[in-house]
Motif scaffolding. Sequence first.
Motif, PDB file in Angstrom:
ATOM      1  N   VAL A 198       0.887  -1.281   0.023  1.00  0.00           N
ATOM      2  CA  VAL A 198      -0.329   0.126   0.248  1.00  0.00           C
ATOM      3  C   VAL A 198       0.585   1.157   0.061  1.00  0.00           C
ATOM      4  O   VAL A 198       1.813   1.390   1.418  1.00  0.00           O
ATOM      5  CB  VAL A 198      -0.610   0.031   1.100  1.00  0.00           C
ATOM      6  N   ARG A 199       0.724   1.865  -0.723  1.00  0.00           N
ATOM      7  CA  ARG A 199       1.555   3.445  -0.699  1.00  0.00           C
ATOM      8  C   ARG A 199       0.851   3.928   0.049  1.00  0.00           C
ATOM      9  O   ARG A 199       0.098   5.032   0.235  1.00  0.00           O
ATOM     10  CB  ARG A 199       1.517   3.827  -2.064  1.00  0.00           C
ATOM     11  N   LEU A 200       2.379   4.461   0.454  1.00  0.00           N
ATOM     12  CA  LEU A 200       0.874   5.839   1.864  1.00  0.00           C
ATOM     13  C   LEU A 200       1.371   6.518   1.274  1.00  0.00           C
ATOM     14  O   LEU A 200       2.440   7.454   1.386  1.00  0.00           O
ATOM     15  CB  LEU A 200       1.567   5.184   3.347  1.00  0.00           C
ATOM     16  N   LEU A 211      11.364   1.570  -0.468  1.00  0.00           N
ATOM     17  CA  LEU A 211      11.886   1.304  -1.460  1.00  0.00           C
ATOM     18  C   LEU A 211      12.633   2.035  -2.815  1.00  0.00           C
ATOM     19  O   LEU A 211      11.777   2.468  -2.810  1.00  0.00           O
ATOM     20  CB  LEU A 211      11.210  -0.170  -1.774  1.00  0.00           C
ATOM     21  N   ASP A 212      12.838   1.526  -3.631  1.00  0.00           N
ATOM     22  CA  ASP A 212      13.542   1.702  -4.943  1.00  0.00           C
ATOM     23  C   ASP A 212      14.502   2.685  -5.338  1.00  0.00           C
ATOM     24  O   ASP A 212      13.861   4.003  -5.141  1.00  0.00           O
ATOM     25  CB  ASP A 212      11.647   1.650  -5.603  1.00  0.00           C
ATOM     26  N   PHE A 213      15.654   2.315  -5.225  1.00  0.00           N
ATOM     27  CA  PHE A 213      16.520   3.753  -5.299  1.00  0.00           C
ATOM     28  C   PHE A 213      17.450   3.883  -6.678  1.00  0.00           C
ATOM     29  O   PHE A 213      18.190   4.169  -6.511  1.00  0.00           O
ATOM     30  CB  PHE A 213      17.527   2.943  -4.345  1.00  0.00           C
ATOM     31  N   VAL A 256      11.461   7.775  -4.288  1.00  0.00           N
ATOM     32  CA  VAL A 256      12.180   6.506  -3.672  1.00  0.00           C
ATOM     33  C   VAL A 256       9.741   6.206  -3.370  1.00  0.00           C
ATOM     34  O   VAL A 256       9.506   6.519  -3.252  1.00  0.00           O
ATOM     35  CB  VAL A 256      12.202   6.433  -2.421  1.00  0.00           C
ATOM     36  N   GLU A 257       9.571   4.742  -2.597  1.00  0.00           N
ATOM     37  CA  GLU A 257       8.279   4.644  -2.504  1.00  0.00           C
ATOM     38  C   GLU A 257       8.359   4.398  -0.793  1.00  0.00           C
ATOM     39  O   GLU A 257       9.331   3.840  -0.185  1.00  0.00           O
ATOM     40  CB  GLU A 257       7.918   3.319  -3.444  1.00  0.00           C
ATOM     41  N   PHE A 258       7.457   4.584  -0.574  1.00  0.00           N
ATOM     42  CA  PHE A 258       6.879   4.025   1.138  1.00  0.00           C
ATOM     43  C   PHE A 258       5.850   3.580   0.971  1.00  0.00           C
ATOM     44  O   PHE A 258       4.606   3.609   0.216  1.00  0.00           O
ATOM     45  CB  PHE A 258       6.955   5.467   1.829  1.00  0.00           C
TER      46      PHE A 258
HETATM   47 MG   LIG Z   1       9.291   2.035  -8.787  1.00  0.00          MG
END
Ligand SMILES: [Mg+2]
Length: 325
Positions: free
Chosen positions: A138-140, A234-236, A204-206
């Motif tokens: 779930v993207r916050l 994630l995702d750097f 980046v993703e949270f």
């Molecule tokens: Mg991504």
Amino acid sequence: MSQDNSRSTFRCIGKGSCGSVWAQNEFQAIKREDCHPERSVQNDFNMHRRLLEALEASRHLTKMCVPRCHELIQNDNTRWWDEHGPNFPASYSHCKTLISERIPALNATARQHLIQAFCPTERQEFVKSNPSDQDCLVRLYLGRRRHTARSERPSKLNIFSLRNFPLHLDQVELLGLDALPYAKIMAETLAVMHWAAGIDGNDVEFVLASPRCGDDSTTTFDSPSIGRHALWVLDFDCCRSMTPDEHGVEQACGAFFRNDPYYPRPNPANEGDDRLWLEFRRHFIETSRNLLGSDSELPEMLMTRIEAVAMEKRREQVAAASNHA
Ligand SMILES: [Mg+2]
Ligand SMILES: Nc1ncnc2c1ncn2[C@@H]1O[C@H](COP(=O)(O)OP(=O)(O)O)[C@@H](O)[C@H]1O
């Protein structure tokens, strides 16, 4: 690329602009650099490692969750490809590939709750039994509400997927979650990325997901709606080095606004949202001062710059709206 997965024992659990992400089991995520020629899992690996090293030294400041980063596989690594290549669908060639810890998806009870709360009724049965919706992250989005002041109407998006489900601030409230503790972790993460790892956090993703099994060194949350969970970053691959100076502040401010609206935003038009921003701001400065020393002006400079840019953007929006009227 073929959609024929019949021979595959790796399962595709995600896709982005850099690559496709696969899993063989519940522990490992395998990110292939096979989508966009200008994106690089080598950079992903380098930045991810830098963040983990910085985090090691800053554990007293934050208990945020970052996946472990295991190995970068080159396309000519015959040992690895001979063993694992056949597990991808037949049409998939060898390419640079990053192996990291798999973020555990939210469990069935949480998924059920999200479906009931947000999925259009006519799609609920499909989503409940759709295998890819079990890879539920779930993207916050603490920086956005679904109802914009302009339309006052919820978005009409009829696509519903639990993969990377976007949870906006109003939905956080509907689930009975308190946004503040998540905002604080985001602030700590940003401070550690900028000042300890020297990276700008671009793209980046949270995500809310299940906590790492058997780990009590990271923050976990509990709620009647979605059960035990954790906030992961994630995702750097789009992160870049930044220097701790005015130039770095400008770069970090650009990355802040380019990213999806994870971070709270300054918003004088909404008292509650603005309070969340101010807490985020305060916590970012406090964590940053622990890293840079209390006399550093950079953390305050960055927050003030973000407020100025947010104001500019709001002015542009108001002007655009009145031009339309
Ligand atoms: Mg991504
Ligand atoms: N370690 C992981 N564990 C579980 N899912 C992951 C992991 N890494 C990526 N994913 C999923 O795959 C998607 C694409 O991966 P990402 O690293 O964001 O690629 P890109 O750089 O192409 O955006 C993510 O948005 C997420 O849903």
